[in-house]
Design a protein around this motif. Structure first.
Motif, PDB file in Angstrom:
ATOM      1  N   CYS A 299       6.034   0.888  -5.657  1.00 23.15           N
ATOM      2  CA  CYS A 299       6.732   0.235  -4.570  1.00 23.15           C
ATOM      3  C   CYS A 299       7.111  -1.173  -5.021  1.00 23.15           C
ATOM      4  O   CYS A 299       6.344  -1.836  -5.742  1.00 23.15           O
ATOM      5  CB  CYS A 299       5.796   0.163  -3.367  1.00 23.15           C
ATOM      6  SG  CYS A 299       6.480  -0.680  -1.941  1.00 23.15           S
TER       7      CYS A 299
ATOM      8  N   THR B 187       1.783   5.174  -7.439  1.00 25.59           N
ATOM      9  CA  THR B 187       1.284   6.465  -6.966  1.00 25.59           C
ATOM     10  C   THR B 187       1.869   7.548  -7.869  1.00 25.59           C
ATOM     11  O   THR B 187       3.058   7.517  -8.194  1.00 25.59           O
ATOM     12  CB  THR B 187       1.642   6.687  -5.475  1.00 25.59           C
ATOM     13  OG1 THR B 187       1.065   7.911  -5.018  1.00 25.59           O
ATOM     14  CG2 THR B 187       3.146   6.743  -5.242  1.00 25.59           C
TER      15      THR B 187
ATOM     16  N   LEU C 120       7.258   9.552  -0.173  1.00 25.41           N
ATOM     17  CA  LEU C 120       6.435   8.392  -0.475  1.00 25.41           C
ATOM     18  C   LEU C 120       6.610   7.352   0.621  1.00 25.41           C
ATOM     19  O   LEU C 120       7.703   7.192   1.169  1.00 25.41           O
ATOM     20  CB  LEU C 120       6.823   7.784  -1.822  1.00 25.41           C
ATOM     21  CG  LEU C 120       6.791   8.711  -3.039  1.00 25.41           C
ATOM     22  CD1 LEU C 120       7.143   7.910  -4.301  1.00 25.41           C
ATOM     23  CD2 LEU C 120       5.455   9.394  -3.193  1.00 25.41           C
ATOM     24  N   SER C 121       5.527   6.639   0.897  1.00 30.29           N
ATOM     25  CA  SER C 121       5.564   5.550   1.857  1.00 30.29           C
ATOM     26  C   SER C 121       4.939   4.312   1.237  1.00 30.29           C
ATOM     27  O   SER C 121       4.028   4.429   0.412  1.00 30.29           O
ATOM     28  CB  SER C 121       4.778   5.902   3.125  1.00 30.29           C
ATOM     29  OG  SER C 121       5.282   7.056   3.733  1.00 30.29           O
ATOM     30  N   CYS C 122       5.402   3.164   1.657  1.00 30.08           N
ATOM     31  CA  CYS C 122       4.814   1.910   1.189  1.00 30.08           C
ATOM     32  C   CYS C 122       4.842   0.911   2.330  1.00 30.08           C
ATOM     33  O   CYS C 122       5.911   0.578   2.839  1.00 30.08           O
ATOM     34  CB  CYS C 122       5.571   1.370  -0.017  1.00 30.08           C
ATOM     35  SG  CYS C 122       4.943  -0.218  -0.620  1.00 30.08           S
TER      36      CYS C 122
ATOM     37  N   GLN D 271       0.852  -1.185   0.000  1.00 25.06           N
ATOM     38  CA  GLN D 271       0.000   0.000   0.000  1.00 25.06           C
ATOM     39  C   GLN D 271       0.887   1.233   0.000  1.00 25.06           C
ATOM     40  O   GLN D 271       1.521   1.554   0.990  1.00 25.06           O
ATOM     41  CB  GLN D 271      -0.906   0.005   1.224  1.00 25.06           C
ATOM     42  CG  GLN D 271      -1.886   1.164   1.247  1.00 25.06           C
ATOM     43  CD  GLN D 271      -2.864   1.127   0.093  1.00 25.06           C
ATOM     44  OE1 GLN D 271      -3.461   0.085  -0.194  1.00 25.06           O
ATOM     45  NE2 GLN D 271      -3.023   2.240  -0.600  1.00 25.06           N
ATOM     46  N   ALA D 272       0.909   1.908  -1.133  1.00 26.40           N
ATOM     47  CA  ALA D 272       1.745   3.096  -1.283  1.00 26.40           C
ATOM     48  C   ALA D 272       0.922   4.362  -1.104  1.00 26.40           C
ATOM     49  O   ALA D 272      -0.273   4.389  -1.411  1.00 26.40           O
ATOM     50  CB  ALA D 272       2.411   3.108  -2.649  1.00 26.40           C
ATOM     51  N   SER D 273       1.570   5.392  -0.635  1.00 32.08           N
ATOM     52  CA  SER D 273       0.911   6.686  -0.459  1.00 32.08           C
ATOM     53  C   SER D 273       1.950   7.793  -0.524  1.00 32.08           C
ATOM     54  O   SER D 273       3.157   7.535  -0.456  1.00 32.08           O
ATOM     55  CB  SER D 273       0.173   6.731   0.876  1.00 32.08           C
ATOM     56  OG  SER D 273       1.077   6.575   1.950  1.00 32.08           O
ATOM     57  N   GLY D 274       1.460   9.031  -0.659  1.00 32.50           N
ATOM     58  CA  GLY D 274       2.346  10.182  -0.600  1.00 32.50           C
ATOM     59  C   GLY D 274       2.596  10.898  -1.900  1.00 32.50           C
ATOM     60  O   GLY D 274       3.261  11.923  -1.921  1.00 32.50           O
TER      61      GLY D 274
ATOM     62  N   TYR E 203      10.329   4.050   2.689  1.00 34.64           N
ATOM     63  CA  TYR E 203      10.061   5.455   2.413  1.00 34.64           C
ATOM     64  C   TYR E 203      10.990   5.960   1.309  1.00 34.64           C
ATOM     65  O   TYR E 203      12.116   5.478   1.164  1.00 34.64           O
ATOM     66  CB  TYR E 203      10.297   6.301   3.667  1.00 34.64           C
ATOM     67  CG  TYR E 203       9.539   5.850   4.873  1.00 34.64           C
ATOM     68  CD1 TYR E 203      10.126   5.002   5.809  1.00 34.64           C
ATOM     69  CD2 TYR E 203       8.232   6.265   5.102  1.00 34.64           C
ATOM     70  CE1 TYR E 203       9.443   4.576   6.928  1.00 34.64           C
ATOM     71  CE2 TYR E 203       7.533   5.845   6.223  1.00 34.64           C
ATOM     72  CZ  TYR E 203       8.142   5.003   7.128  1.00 34.64           C
ATOM     73  OH  TYR E 203       7.446   4.588   8.228  1.00 34.64           O
TER      74      TYR E 203
ATOM     75  N   THR F  58       7.944  -1.286   6.068  1.00 31.41           N
ATOM     76  CA  THR F  58       7.609  -0.013   5.454  1.00 31.41           C
ATOM     77  C   THR F  58       8.859   0.604   4.847  1.00 31.41           C
ATOM     78  O   THR F  58       9.903   0.634   5.490  1.00 31.41           O
ATOM     79  CB  THR F  58       7.006   0.969   6.471  1.00 31.41           C
ATOM     80  OG1 THR F  58       5.890   0.361   7.117  1.00 31.41           O
ATOM     81  CG2 THR F  58       6.530   2.241   5.773  1.00 31.41           C
TER      82      THR F  58
END
Length: 113
Positions: free
Chosen positions: A92, A107, A19-21, A4-7, A76, A74
């Motif tokens: 990711c 993302t 970015l985070s995953c 699950q990636a975000s940012g 980054y 996780t």
């Protein structure tokens, strides 16, 4: 494996994004990020191992920094001094200890000049 990636988002040139995953479902020994710009092939951005060895594409050295948590769940990507050519979909990536690669859904990062 679930990733699950975000940012991602829109940022002006010279700006920063992180970015985070979050990864689950296996044990990983490599985590990282790839990206794909429009009409270009997917390329490596950075990877980090369980031993914290990091590898960077030449185009991002000195501007991006990859890190991970101690549990290797996780990863980054700290992106600084962003350029328009950094625009693309960032994926990711993880490699499990069993040798199985997995990719996140991507993302979008857009850098406006």
């Amino acid at each position: 494996v679930q990733l699950q990636a975000s940012g991602g988002g829109l940022v002006q040139a010279g700006g920063s994004l992180r970015l985070s995953c979050a990864a689950s479902g296996s044990i990983f020994n490599i985590m990282g990020w790839y990206r794909q710009a429009p009409e270009k092939q997917r390329e490596l951005v950075a990877t980090i191992t369980s031993g914290t060895n990091a590898l960077y594409a030449d185009s991002v050295k000195g501007r991006f920094k990859i890190s991970r948590d101690s549990a290797m769940t996780t990863v980054y990507l700290h992106m600084n001094s962003l350029k328009s050519e950094d625009t693309g979909v960032y994926y990711c990536y993880v490699l499990s200890i069993y040798g199985h690669p997995s990719w996140g859904q991507g993302t979008q990062v857009t850098v406006s000049s």
